[in-house]
Design an enzyme around this catalytic site. Structure first.
Site, PDB file in Angstrom:
ATOM      1  N   GLU A   1       5.103  -5.866   7.682  1.00 36.67           N
ATOM      2  CA  GLU A   1       4.382  -4.840   8.428  1.00 36.67           C
ATOM      3  C   GLU A   1       4.934  -4.551   9.813  1.00 36.67           C
ATOM      4  O   GLU A   1       4.862  -3.410  10.293  1.00 36.67           O
ATOM      5  CB  GLU A   1       2.895  -5.228   8.529  1.00 36.67           C
ATOM      6  CG  GLU A   1       2.106  -5.056   7.240  1.00 36.67           C
ATOM      7  CD  GLU A   1       2.324  -6.177   6.248  1.00 36.67           C
ATOM      8  OE1 GLU A   1       1.809  -6.073   5.125  1.00 36.67           O
ATOM      9  OE2 GLU A   1       3.000  -7.173   6.590  1.00 36.67           O
TER      10      GLU A   1
ATOM     11  N   GLY B   1       0.304  -5.275   0.513  1.00 34.03           N
ATOM     12  CA  GLY B   1      -0.865  -5.221  -0.356  1.00 34.03           C
ATOM     13  C   GLY B   1      -0.656  -5.907  -1.684  1.00 34.03           C
ATOM     14  O   GLY B   1      -1.623  -6.354  -2.317  1.00 34.03           O
TER      15      GLY B   1
ATOM     16  N   ASP C   1      -1.849  -7.853   6.903  1.00 29.55           N
ATOM     17  CA  ASP C   1      -3.283  -7.726   6.627  1.00 29.55           C
ATOM     18  C   ASP C   1      -3.551  -8.257   5.226  1.00 29.55           C
ATOM     19  O   ASP C   1      -2.891  -9.188   4.795  1.00 29.55           O
ATOM     20  CB  ASP C   1      -3.757  -6.280   6.842  1.00 29.55           C
ATOM     21  CG  ASP C   1      -3.201  -5.308   5.813  1.00 29.55           C
ATOM     22  OD1 ASP C   1      -2.126  -5.587   5.229  1.00 29.55           O
ATOM     23  OD2 ASP C   1      -3.837  -4.260   5.576  1.00 29.55           O
TER      24      ASP C   1
ATOM     25  N   GLY D   1       0.819  -1.200   0.000  1.00 30.11           N
ATOM     26  CA  GLY D   1       0.000   0.000   0.000  1.00 30.11           C
ATOM     27  C   GLY D   1       0.856   1.254   0.000  1.00 30.11           C
ATOM     28  O   GLY D   1       2.027   1.225   0.378  1.00 30.11           O
TER      29      GLY D   1
END
Length: 366
Positions: free
Chosen positions: A150, A127, A158, A79
């Site tokens: 992360e 992502g 995630d 992301g």
């Protein structure tokens, strides 16, 4: 590449410069087009992909979908965390909306009714894993560097990554989650994040074959044997050390193992200590809790946890240290694993009330 659309998608038109859509024969091609940012995913790109993939799912002229990244550096570096950082300074509402849309995209990909081919070449992080590893035909190369890093920026995996990691052989997923290590294509195959190995120099030829051939047959023709997985070779000490449900105990085991043989176990311990203590403990708990859940339930849990990190100090501090100021010296709060209590960890999983993401209900209503 010029973007063309079946059932024109306004969102895709607006984002034409950042994500391109094209029909080539019976193949729908998605190209992430931010090569200078290693195709980092923005909210607009996620919305455009969700809209176009939904259209192609019902388009009889599209037999399969291919997702790839522009440039030479990778499919997607995750992301757009600089945008997330700026939004956190303003309260984080835009990021919450981005994640909700991105997770809907991940769910759509996982249940896509047609072959969804992902070229996981070069960097595939965060992502980028979400838009590839949930697909049905996941291809890695000798250039693949995959990971869920992360904890380095004070967050937890995630985009359904907690579920993928929890399903990996033994405790390899726990090791990958807590260390945030970049892994090879062979390691991605071992973890269960990918299916096939194709040399990077043959991807363009494979893309051409997909325009007219059934996806399974075309991919099988280009598949080669992957090199050995380093991660698989380390499974003995990884499984022994990471089977604990307590982060401090995992560190103790890594130190003890490293004291006997040195090498990778000791390095893993040093790596984990440098991460956000809160993120390490919440990541471990996330992997333990996600076992047995559906992807949608896992995404709902990740959304709950993610919104708590948006409101806390470590996520913002991690991005500042790694990407904004680039001093690589994050000041975590709390600063040690011992200071992160069980109650602290459990608070990240508390219900969000009206803010809950309800993907399971959305799926059941389709």
């Amino acid at each position: 590449m010029t973007g063309t659309h079946s059932g024109e998608a306004p969102a895709a038109e607006v984002l034409a410069a950042e994500v391109l859509f094209e029909k080539r024969g019976r193949l729908g091609v998605v190209t992430l087009n931010r090569p200078k940012a290693v195709n980092a995913l923005t909210a607009g790109m996620a919305s455009a992909m969700l809209e176009q993939l939904t259209l192609w799912a019902d388009d009889d002229a599209v037999a399969a979908v291919l997702v790839r990244g522009a440039g030479e550096r990778g499919l997607c570096a995750g992301g757009d965390i600089v945008a997330i950082y700026r939004d956190m300074l303003d309260g984080g509402d835009a990021t919450a909306g981005f994640w909700a849309e991105e997770y809907r995209l991940n769910s759509l990909i996982a249940g896509y009714p047609k072959p969804y081919v992902a070229f996981m070449d070069g960097l595939v992080l965060g992502g980028g894993v979400g838009i590839s590893a949930h697909g049905s035909v996941r291809i890695v190369t000798e250039r693949t560097r995959m990971g869920m890093p992360e904890t380095t920026i004070g967050l937890v995996p995630d985009v359904g990554g907690t579920l993928l990691l929890a399903r990996s052989p033994g405790e390899s997923g726990t090791h990958a989650a807590l260390t945030g290590a970049h892994l090879s294509g062979a390691d991605a195959l071992f973890l269960g994040f990918a299916d096939r190995f194709v040399p990077s120099g043959r991807l363009a030829e494979l893309a051409g074959a997909l325009e007219s051939e059934p996806a399974d047959a075309a991919v099988a023709r280009f598949t080669e044997t992957a090199p050995p997985s380093v991660l698989a070779a380390q499974s003995g000490w990884i499984d022994a050390c990471y089977s604990a449900d307590d982060a401090e105990e995992i560190l103790r085991r890594l130190r003890a193992f490293g004291g006997e043989s040195g090498g990778e176990a000791a390095e893993a311990a040093d790596t984990i200590v440098a991460k956000s203590p809160t993120a390490v403990k919440v990541a471990l708990e996330s992997l333990r809790r996600v076992r047995g859940l559906s992807l949608e339930e896992a995404l709902e849990q990740e959304y709950r946890v993610g919104l708590r990190f948006l409101a806390g100090p470590d996520f913002r501090e991690g991005i500042r240290a790694q990407v904004v100021d680039k001093d690589r010296n994050p000041r975590w709060q709390p600063a040690s694993l011992a200071e992160v209590s069980r109650d602290d960890v459990e608070s990240y999983f508390a219900p969000l009330g009206a803010r809950e993401l309800k993907l399971s209900k959305e799926r059941d209503n389709v």
